[in-house]
Enzyme design. Structure first.
Site, PDB file in Angstrom:
ATOM      1  N   TYR A 156       0.833  -1.206   0.000  1.00  8.72           N
ATOM      2  CA  TYR A 156       0.000   0.000   0.000  1.00  8.72           C
ATOM      3  C   TYR A 156       0.865   1.253   0.000  1.00  8.72           C
ATOM      4  CZ  TYR A 156      -3.401   3.367   1.987  1.00  8.72           C
ATOM      5  OH  TYR A 156      -4.207   4.449   2.236  1.00  8.72           O
ATOM      6  N   LYS A 160       0.994   4.164  -2.877  1.00  6.29           N
ATOM      7  CA  LYS A 160       0.707   5.573  -2.600  1.00  6.29           C
ATOM      8  C   LYS A 160       1.921   6.458  -2.916  1.00  6.29           C
ATOM      9  CE  LYS A 160      -3.572   5.225  -1.174  1.00  6.29           C
ATOM     10  NZ  LYS A 160      -4.681   5.749  -2.003  1.00  6.29           N
TER      11      LYS A 160
END
Length: 246
Positions: A156, A160
């Protein structure tokens, strides 16, 4: 009614921060395209904002990790409204995993697909059309994990960080008429937070300068700013909205 006549596309728009942004823009007169994987949830929210605010709202089922789904969302939005003025890439997920060596290829690909691949495709397609039409704004919902990665969220965090990178790159690609910015969110009380245990919540509350987790509605001010003419000289920016995380 500062957004009357504007069309706002929100992915992950049926719940959490996405829902809060949909409701805020609807209250200000915008037409909405509400996208998420579950059509029923999108339709329920679309019906609610139509009834409450008298605005147009189009629900669209879309898994943003799918290139064809992204293209279908673009076609649906332009087919219904003929324009998109603001794209908010909000859809995201961060599945739990027991250890790094237990991260499967499927989980890794899913996280990258939703958090990076989808925003890339949607921003490329809609940003190109916005530039041809003379203007628009793209808002990417990033995460503090991009610059403060932890061992339990590395796929993740990597996605990002990539989203931050395409924010700056696309600001260059679609300028001078299209502005592209990101909101780098800290811990918010959304679906992701349901997986946090009491120790995790306590750690956030003790470490953040504001000593609490954010509520979904607290992303609205930043989103309204980036979408409006108040941000006319702001592009390629990544705004930390994290309660003062060290």
């Amino acid at each position: 009614m500062e957004f009357e006549g504007k069309v706002i596309v929100v992915t992950g728009g049926s719940r959490g921060m996405g829902r809060a942004m949909v409701e805020a823009f609807a209250a200000r007169g915008a037409s909405l395209v509400i996208a998420s994987r579950k059509f029923e949830a999108c339709e329920a929210l679309a019906s609610a904002v139509r009834a409450q605010h008298g605005v147009k709202a189009l629900p669209v089922a879309c898994n943003v990790s799918s290139w064809p789904d992204c293209d279908a969302l673009v076609q649906a939005a332009y087919g219904e409204f003929g324009q998109v003025d603001v794209l908010i890439n909000n859809a995201g997920l961060s599945p739990l995993y027991p250890s790094l060596d237990d991260v499967s290829e499927a989980l890794f690909d899913k996280v990258i697909g939703v958090n990076l691949k989808g925003p890339f495709r949607l921003s490329s397609a809609i940003g190109t059309r916005m530039a041809a039409a003379g203007g628009g704004a793209i808002i990417n919902i990033s995460s503090i994990a991009a610059i403060r990665p932890g061992p339990h969220e590395l796929p993740y965090a990597a996605a990002k960080a990539g989203l931050n990178a395409i924010t700056e790159g696309m600001a260059q690609a679609f300028g001078p008429t299209v502005r592209v910015n990101a909101i780098q969110a800290g811990p918010f009380r959304t679906d992701i937070s349901k997986a946090w245990d009491a120790e995790t919540v306590a750690t956030f509350e003790q470490s953040l300068a504001l000593r609490r987790i954010g509520e979904p509605e607290e992303i609205v001010g930043a989103a309204l700013y980036f979408a409006s003419d108040a941000a006319s000289f702001c592009t390629g920016a990544v705004l930390r909205l994290d309660g003062g995380r060290p």
